[in-house]
Motif scaffolding. Structure first.
Motif, PDB file in Angstrom:
ATOM      1  N   ASP A 153     -41.920  37.111 -91.254  1.00 25.51           N
ATOM      2  CA  ASP A 153     -41.207  38.305 -90.815  1.00 25.51           C
ATOM      3  C   ASP A 153     -41.933  38.863 -89.595  1.00 25.51           C
ATOM      4  OD1 ASP A 153     -39.707  40.548 -90.488  1.00 25.51           O
ATOM      5  OD2 ASP A 153     -40.420  41.573 -92.297  1.00 25.51           O
ATOM      6  N   GLY A 154     -41.499  38.432 -88.417  1.00 26.11           N
ATOM      7  CA  GLY A 154     -42.197  38.809 -87.193  1.00 26.11           C
ATOM      8  C   GLY A 154     -43.564  38.168 -87.164  1.00 26.11           C
ATOM      9  N   GLU A 155     -44.623  38.989 -87.075  1.00 24.83           N
ATOM     10  CA  GLU A 155     -45.987  38.477 -87.058  1.00 24.83           C
ATOM     11  C   GLU A 155     -46.535  38.277 -88.474  1.00 24.83           C
ATOM     12  OE1 GLU A 155     -48.304  41.158 -84.773  1.00 24.83           O
ATOM     13  OE2 GLU A 155     -47.446  40.542 -82.845  1.00 24.83           O
ATOM     14  N   GLN A 156     -45.890  38.846 -89.462  1.00 22.16           N
ATOM     15  CA  GLN A 156     -46.349  38.735 -90.846  1.00 22.16           C
ATOM     16  C   GLN A 156     -45.841  37.442 -91.471  1.00 22.16           C
ATOM     17  OE1 GLN A 156     -48.272  41.071 -92.656  1.00 22.16           O
ATOM     18  NE2 GLN A 156     -48.609  42.054 -90.667  1.00 22.16           N
ATOM     19  N   VAL A 157     -46.758  36.690 -92.060  1.00 21.53           N
ATOM     20  CA  VAL A 157     -46.406  35.426 -92.705  1.00 21.53           C
ATOM     21  C   VAL A 157     -46.902  35.468 -94.146  1.00 21.53           C
ATOM     22  CG1 VAL A 157     -46.706  32.927 -92.669  1.00 21.53           C
ATOM     23  CG2 VAL A 157     -46.544  34.175 -90.518  1.00 21.53           C
ATOM     24  N   THR A 158     -46.069  35.014 -95.060  1.00 25.37           N
ATOM     25  CA  THR A 158     -46.436  34.939 -96.472  1.00 25.37           C
ATOM     26  C   THR A 158     -46.586  33.472 -96.863  1.00 25.37           C
ATOM     27  OG1 THR A 158     -45.210  36.967 -96.956  1.00 25.37           O
ATOM     28  CG2 THR A 158     -45.778  35.550 -98.819  1.00 25.37           C
ATOM     29  N   PHE A 159     -47.708  33.137 -97.455  1.00 24.88           N
ATOM     30  CA  PHE A 159     -47.990  31.744 -97.805  1.00 24.88           C
ATOM     31  C   PHE A 159     -48.891  31.689 -99.025  1.00 24.88           C
ATOM     32  CE2 PHE A 159     -50.921  33.308 -94.673  1.00 24.88           C
ATOM     33  CZ  PHE A 159     -52.170  32.936 -95.128  1.00 24.88           C
ATOM     34  N   THR A 160     -48.973  30.510 -99.622  1.00 25.33           N
ATOM     35  CA  THR A 160     -49.839  30.298-100.777  1.00 25.33           C
ATOM     36  C   THR A 160     -50.986  29.372-100.396  1.00 25.33           C
ATOM     37  OG1 THR A 160     -48.494  28.430-101.524  1.00 25.33           O
ATOM     38  CG2 THR A 160     -47.947  30.603-102.396  1.00 25.33           C
ATOM     39  N   MET A 161     -52.089  29.489-101.141  1.00 27.37           N
ATOM     40  CA  MET A 161     -53.267  28.648-100.878  1.00 27.37           C
ATOM     41  C   MET A 161     -53.881  28.199-102.191  1.00 27.37           C
ATOM     42  SD  MET A 161     -55.262  30.224 -97.576  1.00 27.37           S
ATOM     43  CE  MET A 161     -56.076  31.515 -98.489  1.00 27.37           C
ATOM     44  N   GLN A 162     -54.695  27.144-102.079  1.00 25.65           N
ATOM     45  CA  GLN A 162     -55.414  26.627-103.237  1.00 25.65           C
ATOM     46  C   GLN A 162     -56.682  25.928-102.773  1.00 25.65           C
ATOM     47  OE1 GLN A 162     -53.087  24.170-105.846  1.00 25.65           O
ATOM     48  NE2 GLN A 162     -54.856  23.393-106.989  1.00 25.65           N
ATOM     49  N   GLY A 163     -57.764  26.130-103.504  1.00 22.00           N
ATOM     50  CA  GLY A 163     -59.005  25.424-103.209  1.00 22.00           C
ATOM     51  C   GLY A 163     -58.905  23.974-103.627  1.00 22.00           C
ATOM     52  N   ASP A 164     -59.473  23.076-102.833  1.00 22.24           N
ATOM     53  CA  ASP A 164     -59.394  21.646-103.150  1.00 22.24           C
ATOM     54  C   ASP A 164     -59.989  21.323-104.518  1.00 22.24           C
ATOM     55  OD1 ASP A 164     -58.275  21.429-100.694  1.00 22.24           O
ATOM     56  OD2 ASP A 164     -59.889  20.254 -99.767  1.00 22.24           O
ATOM     57  N   ALA A 165     -61.029  22.083-104.917  1.00 24.24           N
ATOM     58  CA  ALA A 165     -61.683  21.813-106.200  1.00 24.24           C
ATOM     59  C   ALA A 165     -61.089  22.626-107.336  1.00 24.24           C
ATOM     60  CB  ALA A 165     -63.179  22.107-106.087  1.00 24.24           C
ATOM     61  N   ASN A 166     -60.100  23.476-107.040  1.00 24.44           N
ATOM     62  CA  ASN A 166     -59.500  24.320-108.082  1.00 24.44           C
ATOM     63  C   ASN A 166     -58.297  23.622-108.709  1.00 24.44           C
ATOM     64  OD1 ASN A 166     -61.397  26.197-107.378  1.00 24.44           O
ATOM     65  ND2 ASN A 166     -59.983  27.538-106.282  1.00 24.44           N
ATOM     66  N   ALA A 167     -58.154  23.783-110.027  1.00 24.46           N
ATOM     67  CA  ALA A 167     -57.026  23.162-110.722  1.00 24.46           C
ATOM     68  C   ALA A 167     -55.725  23.920-110.491  1.00 24.46           C
ATOM     69  CB  ALA A 167     -57.330  23.090-112.218  1.00 24.46           C
ATOM     70  N   ASP A 168     -55.840  25.223-110.204  1.00 28.61           N
ATOM     71  CA  ASP A 168     -54.649  26.066-110.037  1.00 28.61           C
ATOM     72  C   ASP A 168     -54.654  26.717-108.660  1.00 28.61           C
ATOM     73  OD1 ASP A 168     -53.769  25.639-112.735  1.00 28.61           O
ATOM     74  OD2 ASP A 168     -55.340  27.054-113.376  1.00 28.61           O
ATOM     75  N   PRO A 169     -53.476  27.042-108.130  1.00 30.77           N
ATOM     76  CA  PRO A 169     -53.405  27.762-106.855  1.00 30.77           C
ATOM     77  C   PRO A 169     -53.938  29.188-107.012  1.00 30.77           C
ATOM     78  CG  PRO A 169     -51.232  27.585-107.844  1.00 30.77           C
ATOM     79  CD  PRO A 169     -52.146  26.753-108.687  1.00 30.77           C
ATOM     80  N   ASP A 170     -54.158  29.850-105.893  1.00 31.16           N
ATOM     81  CA  ASP A 170     -54.610  31.237-105.932  1.00 31.16           C
ATOM     82  C   ASP A 170     -53.572  32.093-106.644  1.00 31.16           C
ATOM     83  OD1 ASP A 170     -56.594  30.111-104.463  1.00 31.16           O
ATOM     84  OD2 ASP A 170     -56.269  31.278-102.647  1.00 31.16           O
ATOM     85  N   PRO A 171     -54.003  33.162-107.309  1.00 29.59           N
ATOM     86  CA  PRO A 171     -53.097  33.924-108.182  1.00 29.59           C
ATOM     87  C   PRO A 171     -51.852  34.475-107.498  1.00 29.59           C
ATOM     88  CG  PRO A 171     -55.372  34.567-108.540  1.00 29.59           C
ATOM     89  CD  PRO A 171     -55.369  33.672-107.359  1.00 29.59           C
ATOM     90  N   ALA A 172     -51.959  34.886-106.220  1.00 27.93           N
ATOM     91  CA  ALA A 172     -50.809  35.513-105.556  1.00 27.93           C
ATOM     92  C   ALA A 172     -50.741  35.031-104.117  1.00 27.93           C
ATOM     93  CB  ALA A 172     -50.935  37.030-105.611  1.00 27.93           C
TER      94      ALA A 172
END
Length: 198
Positions: free
Chosen positions: A103-122
């Protein structure tokens, strides 16, 4: 004997001189690197970050130092490793797994650590991120140690002493002006010349 002593002293001076030159070269290279990093920080928004956890292992193990560049969030792609500042808590550096919305300059995305079993909570919604350009493992502890005032002061004092020693005027020994064993008077031979009658 005297000539041998002079050669030994000259060899020792030469060895110390080579060691001093090598240390000065290392210090000059370190200084040049610091200058380059400062220039990059101001011109290209490049800086260093340290990894205290192993959530990005094995690509970026704990104790690594990474070179990052601040970019608009609209430039990120899936697979990029980026650092995101959070309102609460420390910044997080993980891999982008999905870009959800822009939305314009604001971007919403998800991330996850390579060693983590689950993605980041939000998901994250930001306008700026720091893109990881590369990393060096096992360097963070060295940098932290250099930040200690005692270590930093000792290194500064040692560097100042080395520079002073390197540029201090030296008196070079001239073999021609040094006394030689053959020119010294021999008391045992005094009066041993031809006898003269009074």
């Amino acid at each position: 004997m005297a000539e041998h002593t002079l050669r030994t002293r000259a060899a020792r001076r030469s060895g110390w001189s080579r060691a001093g030159d090598a240390l000065l070269t290392v210090l000059a290279a370190a200084g040049a690197l610091c200058i380059v990093l400062v220039i990059l920080a101001f011109t290209l928004n490049i800086s260093l970050i340290m990894f205290s956890t192993g959530s990005m292992s094995p690509a970026i193990p704990a104790g690594s130092v990474a070179l990052v560049r601040e970019i608009p969030a609209t430039e990120i792609e899936v697979g990029d490793v980026v650092t995101v500042d959070r309102a609460e808590g420390l910044p997080v550096t993980h891999r982008v797994t999905e870009v959800l919305d822009a939305d314009g300059e604001q971007v919403t995305f998800t991330m996850q650590g390579d060693a983590n079993a689950d993605p980041d909570p939000a998901p994250y919604t930001v306008s700026q991120v720091r893109l990881v350009l590369g990393s060096v493992p096992h360097v963070a502890s060295v940098i932290v140690r250099f930040q200690d005032p005692v270590v930093l002061g000792s290194l500064t004092l040692a560097a100042a002493t080395l520079v002073t020693w390197a540029f201090w005027p030296r008196r070079t020994a001239d073999p021609e002006t040094e006394p030689r064993a053959g020119n010294q008077a021999d008391p045992a031979r005094a009066g041993s010349g031809p006898a003269h009658r009074a």
